[in-house]
Design an enzyme around this catalytic site. Structure first.
Site, short mmCIF file in Angstrom:
data_model
loop_
_atom_site.label_atom_id
_atom_site.label_comp_id
_atom_site.label_asym_id
_atom_site.label_seq_id
_atom_site.Cartn_x
_atom_site.Cartn_y
_atom_site.Cartn_z
N ASP A 131 25.45 48.86 33.98
CA ASP A 131 24.67 49.70 33.18
C ASP A 131 24.83 50.11 33.30
O ASP A 131 24.27 50.67 34.10
CB ASP A 131 23.48 48.12 32.71
CG ASP A 131 23.53 47.55 32.09
OD1 ASP A 131 22.96 48.41 31.36
OD2 ASP A 131 22.71 46.28 32.28
N ASP A 164 23.23 50.54 27.36
CA ASP A 164 22.14 49.76 27.22
C ASP A 164 21.95 50.25 25.47
O ASP A 164 21.12 51.27 25.38
CB ASP A 164 21.20 50.04 28.19
CG ASP A 164 19.77 48.89 28.12
OD1 ASP A 164 19.94 48.00 28.17
OD2 ASP A 164 18.76 50.28 28.29
N GLU A 197 24.75 47.21 23.94
CA GLU A 197 24.17 46.66 23.16
C GLU A 197 24.04 46.86 21.71
O GLU A 197 23.15 47.90 21.98
CB GLU A 197 22.87 46.20 23.95
CG GLU A 197 22.35 45.02 23.94
CD GLU A 197 20.81 45.64 24.62
OE1 GLU A 197 20.12 44.42 24.93
OE2 GLU A 197 20.49 46.31 25.19
N HIS A 245 19.87 38.14 30.78
CA HIS A 245 18.28 38.63 31.41
C HIS A 245 16.99 39.01 30.25
O HIS A 245 15.97 39.08 30.88
CB HIS A 245 18.67 39.84 32.27
CG HIS A 245 18.75 41.01 31.42
ND1 HIS A 245 20.54 41.28 30.98
CD2 HIS A 245 18.25 41.81 31.39
CE1 HIS A 245 20.05 42.16 30.29
NE2 HIS A 245 19.45 42.76 30.61
N ASP A 246 17.29 38.60 29.10
CA ASP A 246 16.70 39.11 28.48
C ASP A 246 16.39 38.02 27.15
O ASP A 246 15.46 37.97 26.48
CB ASP A 246 17.23 40.59 26.95
CG ASP A 246 17.52 41.76 27.85
OD1 ASP A 246 16.42 41.43 28.29
OD2 ASP A 246 18.16 42.57 27.07
#
Ligand code: GLC
Length: 586
Positions: free
Chosen positions: A99, A201, A255, A330-331
């Site tokens: 990430d 991210d 993202e 994970h979000d």
């Protein structure tokens, strides 16, 4: 360096490190635990791992607040464990992507500590603004994690700094060339270390509109129209690409909240290198079939909305850009609890798997998704850890919002991975850092390993099948019955040129050749239903490649071509007859 686009043949597994597996018995997941489970990961037939952040971090946003980009956190095993992990993963042919979180750092990062003291060269590393004479804040932008302003007063520097996320996540000033040099150093450092790419991210937020003007007020999101896809975004991403990324055979995944296919093609075009800043985008439209933009604004699930999102991305990117496919990360809360049915957990988990795994793009599977983990629903709000949930609660503690959090909180999908029905679900021998979902006695890897019809074994089969079919990688997408709220049906077919290559493969010894057409059928109904496909596609002549129920429970096509689908049944057929593409569905 030629970039081979290896990711187009791959399937990825996402690890959220603190909840995957504890290898040193301190209650927190770590890289020793991952190394221990590499055989398991490989057994899923995936080709790579995306790690949520592993770097040093105070952990306010579970690692998305980084205090040292060049070090792996000691609680995850430090550089020593990471080196081992990388070697072991590569030995098994698994790629590793990291990430990259550079919209913001932690306020404990050395750059920020120096910036608030105006120590050069760090003085302008962040976005600082003086107090206005009228006492107002620099602008009306809101913080997505604080529920209030995105500006925080700093007593040391006597200025405000911008934080689009938590107070402890100050935004970097990407307009400063020195900051961009730092980003390039980070990229180069990890690529030289051996990693295979990055998931970037909220990267579309890094270029803020000049002068930081006010935005139209949108609760919780004011400012997003001024910093998402900002004025220099392509320039900066191209700089990263040209100066670093293009010299490695790596992949990048961005993202991109609110991105549409049309906008995505300005970043991921395969036809125009000027618009190829990155390889894939994480879009959010497939996560909005039961909510309005955010999980915190829930709506009733609509299969039509989900299908519309799938259809848009499949058709608009075809031949022009590459899709990234996912239903969990994970979000977001667990997908079975959202789009499927906990009552029909295994069946709906299989239907959901089939619904996206046979589309074009690179699929990602989030830890626990493959065993059908469901949402965690604590009895009390103070049991939550997620900064986003807790801050919402602090803002309005009187409001009884537990039910909303059960549905929307990111913690719903962040509980420890359920390996066994033993103590702490086999995640750790120590008390875990976070609560284990109580259903671990029923839902766990060990139980699913033993059951040939489990969701886990189905994922393995589905992923292997996907990878064996060229039509899944290269074929066009065509959907049937978009209006149905009960069933999702799509075909993938190869164009004539691709068929010709297929004939060549037959001549090269593969007697049947690859299928040039497949049909995917997924029921989203809790009830059995009669389903007919007609005008050009005969299910009687079709070959069943994958079915989600055991063979003896799978109905054969009747002479009229209809089949009976069991609750949430999913099938993948090879369509045999030649002739025109089929057109209709009933
Ligand atoms: C991304 C991450 C999320 C994080 C946020 C701020 O959306 O996926 O987990 O909280 O960015 O870094």
């Amino acid at each position: 360096m030629t970039q081979t686009q290896w990711y187009k043949d791959g399937v990825f597994y996402q690890i959220w490190p603190r909840s995957f597996k504890d290898g040193n018995s301190d209650g927190m997941g770590d890289l020793w635990g991952v190394i221990d489970k590499l055989d398991y990961i490989q057994s899923l037939n995936v080709d790579g791992i995306w790690f949520s952040p592993l770097y040093c971090s105070p952990g306010v946003d579970c690692g998305y607040d980084i205090s040292d980009y060049m070090k792996i956190a000691p609680e995850f095993g430090g550089m020593e464990a990471f080196r081992r992990l990388l070697t072991e993963a590569h030995r098994r042919g698994l790629k590793v992507i990291m990430d990259l979180v550079v919209n913001h750092t932690s306020d404990e990062h050395e750059w920020f500590r120096k910036s608030r003291q105006r120590i050069d060269p760090y003085t302008d590393y962040y976005i600082w603004r003086p107090k206005k004479l009228n006492g107002r804040l620099p602008n009306n932008w809101s913080s997505m994690f604080e529920g209030g302003s995105a500006w925080q007063w700093d007593e040391v520097r006597k200025e405000y700094y911008l934080h689009l996320f938590a107070i402890k996540q100050p935004d970097l000033n990407m307009d400063n060339p020195l900051v961009r040099e730092e980003v390039k150093k980070i990229l180069k450092f990890w690529l030289d270390y051996g990693v295979d790419g990055f998931r970037e991210d909220v990267i579309t937020f890094i270029s803020k509109e000049e002068g930081l003007p006010n935005d139209i007020p949108i609760s919780g999101f004011s400012g997003i129209l001024k910093y998402n896809h900002g004025p220099h975004i392509h320039e900066y991403l191209q700089e990263f690409r040209q100066d670093v990324l293009q010299h490695y055979d790596c992949m990048t995944l961005a993202e991109a909240p609110l991105v549409t296919p049309r906008r995505a093609l300005t970043y991921i075009s395969e036809l125009d290198p000027k618009h190829h800043d990155i390889d894939m985008m994480i879009q959010f439209q497939c996560m909005c079939a039961d909510c309005l933009f955010s999980d915190y604004i829930p709506m009733k699930f609509s299969l039509r909305r989900l299908k519309r999102a799938f259809r848009r991305w499949q058709t608009k990117l075809y031949g022009k850009g590459w899709n990234m496919l996912y239903l969990e990360n994970h979000d977001h809360p667990r997908v079975i609890s959202r789009y499927g049915s906990e009552k029909f957990r295994t069946a709906s988990g299989k239907a959901l798997a089939v619904s996206y795994l046979f589309q074009q793009g690179t699929p990602f599977i989030y830890q626990g998704q493959e065993i059908g983990m469901t949402n965690w629903r604590p009895p009390r709000i103070d049991m939550y850890e997620d900064v986003q949930t807790l801050n919402q609660h602090l803002k309005d503690p009187e409001k009884k919002r537990l039910r909303l959090y059960h549905r929307a909180s990111r913690d719903s999908a962040r509980t420890p991975m359920q390996w066994t029905d033993g103590e702490n679900a086999g995640f750790s021998e120590h008390k875990p850092w976070f609560y284990v979902n109580e259903n671990y006695r029923e839902i766990n890897v060990k139980a699913e390993e033993k059951d040939p019809d489990s969701l886990l074994n189905f994922y393995r089969k589905a992923v292997a099948l996907r990878k064996s079919l060229r039509v899944v990688r290269d074929g066009k997408y065509k959907e049937y019955g978009w209006y149905s709220e009960k069933v999702y049906v799509y075909e993938r077919f190869l164009s004539d040129a691709a068929k010709a290559r297929n004939t060549a493969s037959r001549e090269n010894g593969d007697p049947e050749g690859q299928p040039s057409r497949i049909l995917v059928i997924c029921s989203f109904s809790e009830n059995p239903m009669r389903f007919s496909m007609h005008r050009g596609i005969s299910l009687q002549k079709a070959e069943l490649l994958l079915g989600s129920y055991p063979e003896k429970e799978t109905s054969k096509a009747k002479p009229d071509g209809s089949i009976i689908l069991k609750p949430y049944e999913a099938r993948v057929y090879r369509i045999r007859q030649s002739g025109q593409e089929s057109q209709a569905f009933n």
